[in-house]
Design a protein around this motif. Structure first.
Motif, PDB file in Angstrom:
ATOM      1  N   SER A  99       0.849  -1.186   0.000  1.00 17.39           N
ATOM      2  CA  SER A  99       0.000   0.000   0.000  1.00 17.39           C
ATOM      3  C   SER A  99       0.883   1.233   0.000  1.00 17.39           C
ATOM      4  CB  SER A  99      -0.943   0.008   1.200  1.00 17.39           C
ATOM      5  OG  SER A  99      -0.212   0.012   2.414  1.00 17.39           O
ATOM      6  N   ARG A 100       0.274   2.348  -0.296  1.00 16.11           N
ATOM      7  CA  ARG A 100       1.050   3.577  -0.473  1.00 16.11           C
ATOM      8  C   ARG A 100       0.257   4.749   0.094  1.00 16.11           C
ATOM      9  NH1 ARG A 100       3.993   5.021  -6.157  1.00 16.11           N
ATOM     10  NH2 ARG A 100       4.699   7.136  -5.680  1.00 16.11           N
ATOM     11  N   ASP A 101       0.915   5.582   0.863  1.00 14.23           N
ATOM     12  CA  ASP A 101       0.319   6.808   1.394  1.00 14.23           C
ATOM     13  C   ASP A 101       1.125   7.975   0.851  1.00 14.23           C
ATOM     14  OD1 ASP A 101      -0.571   9.007   2.851  1.00 14.23           O
ATOM     15  OD2 ASP A 101      -0.903   7.828   4.662  1.00 14.23           O
ATOM     16  N   ASN A 102       0.658   8.562  -0.239  1.00 15.36           N
ATOM     17  CA  ASN A 102       1.418   9.641  -0.874  1.00 15.36           C
ATOM     18  C   ASN A 102       1.509  10.877   0.018  1.00 15.36           C
ATOM     19  OD1 ASN A 102       1.981   8.184  -3.213  1.00 15.36           O
ATOM     20  ND2 ASN A 102       0.064   8.809  -4.180  1.00 15.36           N
ATOM     21  N   ALA A 103       0.517  11.081   0.853  1.00 16.90           N
ATOM     22  CA  ALA A 103       0.548  12.246   1.747  1.00 16.90           C
ATOM     23  C   ALA A 103       1.672  12.118   2.768  1.00 16.90           C
ATOM     24  CB  ALA A 103      -0.793  12.396   2.449  1.00 16.90           C
ATOM     25  N   LYS A 104       1.999  10.884   3.129  1.00 21.62           N
ATOM     26  CA  LYS A 104       3.078  10.640   4.090  1.00 21.62           C
ATOM     27  C   LYS A 104       4.359  10.216   3.400  1.00 21.62           C
ATOM     28  CE  LYS A 104       0.050   9.276   7.920  1.00 21.62           C
ATOM     29  NZ  LYS A 104      -0.268   8.195   8.904  1.00 21.62           N
ATOM     30  N   ASN A 105       4.347  10.169   2.073  1.00 19.75           N
ATOM     31  CA  ASN A 105       5.530   9.738   1.317  1.00 19.75           C
ATOM     32  C   ASN A 105       6.051   8.405   1.825  1.00 19.75           C
ATOM     33  OD1 ASN A 105       5.625  12.160  -0.255  1.00 19.75           O
ATOM     34  ND2 ASN A 105       6.474  13.198   1.525  1.00 19.75           N
ATOM     35  N   THR A 106       5.131   7.490   2.054  1.00 18.67           N
ATOM     36  CA  THR A 106       5.478   6.205   2.635  1.00 18.67           C
ATOM     37  C   THR A 106       4.780   5.074   1.874  1.00 18.67           C
ATOM     38  OG1 THR A 106       5.746   7.225   4.826  1.00 18.67           O
ATOM     39  CG2 THR A 106       5.485   4.823   4.749  1.00 18.67           C
ATOM     40  N   VAL A 107       5.492   3.986   1.686  1.00 22.68           N
ATOM     41  CA  VAL A 107       4.914   2.778   1.117  1.00 22.68           C
ATOM     42  C   VAL A 107       5.099   1.658   2.130  1.00 22.68           C
ATOM     43  CG1 VAL A 107       7.044   2.133  -0.092  1.00 22.68           C
ATOM     44  CG2 VAL A 107       4.849   1.271  -0.913  1.00 22.68           C
ATOM     45  N   TYR A 108       4.111   0.781   2.208  1.00 25.34           N
ATOM     46  CA  TYR A 108       4.100  -0.285   3.209  1.00 25.34           C
ATOM     47  C   TYR A 108       4.060  -1.658   2.545  1.00 25.34           C
ATOM     48  CZ  TYR A 108       2.511   3.719   5.991  1.00 25.34           C
ATOM     49  OH  TYR A 108       2.401   4.944   6.588  1.00 25.34           O
ATOM     50  N   LEU A 109       4.530  -2.637   3.289  1.00 25.75           N
ATOM     51  CA  LEU A 109       4.380  -4.027   2.886  1.00 25.75           C
ATOM     52  C   LEU A 109       3.920  -4.803   4.115  1.00 25.75           C
ATOM     53  CD1 LEU A 109       4.714  -6.029   0.502  1.00 25.75           C
ATOM     54  CD2 LEU A 109       6.946  -6.612   1.497  1.00 25.75           C
ATOM     55  N   GLN A 110       2.658  -5.171   4.129  1.00 24.45           N
ATOM     56  CA  GLN A 110       2.117  -5.994   5.198  1.00 24.45           C
ATOM     57  C   GLN A 110       2.348  -7.446   4.839  1.00 24.45           C
ATOM     58  OE1 GLN A 110       0.590  -5.119   8.219  1.00 24.45           O
ATOM     59  NE2 GLN A 110       0.711  -7.317   8.614  1.00 24.45           N
ATOM     60  N   MET A 111       3.046  -8.162   5.709  1.00 28.91           N
ATOM     61  CA  MET A 111       3.407  -9.542   5.436  1.00 28.91           C
ATOM     62  C   MET A 111       2.747 -10.440   6.476  1.00 28.91           C
ATOM     63  SD  MET A 111       7.426  -9.060   4.430  1.00 28.91           S
ATOM     64  CE  MET A 111       7.919  -8.694   6.107  1.00 28.91           C
ATOM     65  N   ASN A 112       1.856 -11.278   6.028  1.00 34.16           N
ATOM     66  CA  ASN A 112       1.157 -12.215   6.899  1.00 34.16           C
ATOM     67  C   ASN A 112       1.519 -13.646   6.542  1.00 34.16           C
ATOM     68  OD1 ASN A 112      -0.229 -10.002   8.074  1.00 34.16           O
ATOM     69  ND2 ASN A 112      -1.860 -10.143   6.558  1.00 34.16           N
ATOM     70  N   SER A 113       1.219 -14.551   7.442  1.00 35.88           N
ATOM     71  CA  SER A 113       1.483 -15.977   7.216  1.00 35.88           C
ATOM     72  C   SER A 113       2.908 -16.202   6.728  1.00 35.88           C
ATOM     73  CB  SER A 113       0.478 -16.548   6.197  1.00 35.88           C
ATOM     74  OG  SER A 113      -0.849 -16.357   6.629  1.00 35.88           O
ATOM     75  N   LEU A 114       3.842 -15.599   7.415  1.00 35.76           N
ATOM     76  CA  LEU A 114       5.236 -15.669   6.988  1.00 35.76           C
ATOM     77  C   LEU A 114       5.778 -17.085   7.074  1.00 35.76           C
ATOM     78  CD1 LEU A 114       6.434 -12.328   8.527  1.00 35.76           C
ATOM     79  CD2 LEU A 114       6.721 -12.991   6.128  1.00 35.76           C
ATOM     80  N   LYS A 115       6.659 -17.389   6.137  1.00 34.28           N
ATOM     81  CA  LYS A 115       7.290 -18.701   6.046  1.00 34.28           C
ATOM     82  C   LYS A 115       8.799 -18.540   6.164  1.00 34.28           C
ATOM     83  CE  LYS A 115       3.776 -20.061   2.633  1.00 34.28           C
ATOM     84  NZ  LYS A 115       3.564 -20.584   1.255  1.00 34.28           N
ATOM     85  N   PRO A 116       9.494 -19.605   6.585  1.00 34.61           N
ATOM     86  CA  PRO A 116      10.968 -19.513   6.654  1.00 34.61           C
ATOM     87  C   PRO A 116      11.592 -19.088   5.316  1.00 34.61           C
ATOM     88  CG  PRO A 116      10.218 -21.441   7.836  1.00 34.61           C
ATOM     89  CD  PRO A 116       9.004 -20.867   7.147  1.00 34.61           C
TER      90      PRO A 116
END
Length: 124
Positions: free
Chosen positions: A73-90
């Motif tokens: 996801s991306r928040d242009n107002a905050k100049n920030t991009v996110y990566l939500q990582m669920n169900s992580l694997k080795p």
């Protein structure tokens, strides 16, 4: 010149979650339409993870290996991009890099600004 700073990496057990953030240093705006996340495991080449484009209505692509588990996801107002990582694997263990570019969104050659990377370690 745009400097990107990643944060949010760490050690997590398999099945857990982490949220990575990537911000433009000193509050500078992203000057590229495409923001992406790549990762590099020891002894392997850097590989595409996810990308989002703000100039084409937020077009998003994911690598097959993370589809359904990761969300960019991306928040242009905050100049920030996110990566939500669920169900992580080795096998998700790697250094994760944020990048900004205007070229091919799923290839490293499509990006001309890179962050320093943040380590994600998933224990089994």
């Amino acid at each position: 010149q745009v400097q990107l700073v990643e944060s949010g990496g760490g050690l997590v057990q398999a099945g857990g979650s982490l949220r990575l953030s990537c911000a433009a240093a000193s509050g500078r705006t992203f000057s590229r339409p495409t923001m992406g996340w790549f990762r590099q495991a020891p002894g392997k080449e850097r590989e595409f993870v996810a990308t989002i484009n703000s100039w084409s209505g937020g077009t998003i692509y994911y690598a097959d290996s993370v589809k359904g588990r990761f969300t960019i996801s991306r928040d242009n107002a905050k100049n920030t991009v996110y990566l939500q990582m669920n169900s992580l694997k080795p096998e998700d263990t790697a250094i994760y890099y944020c990048a900004a570019g205007a070229g091919v969104p799923t290839a490293t050659r499509g990006y001309d600004y890179w962050g320093q990377g943040t380590q994600v370690t998933v224990s089994s």
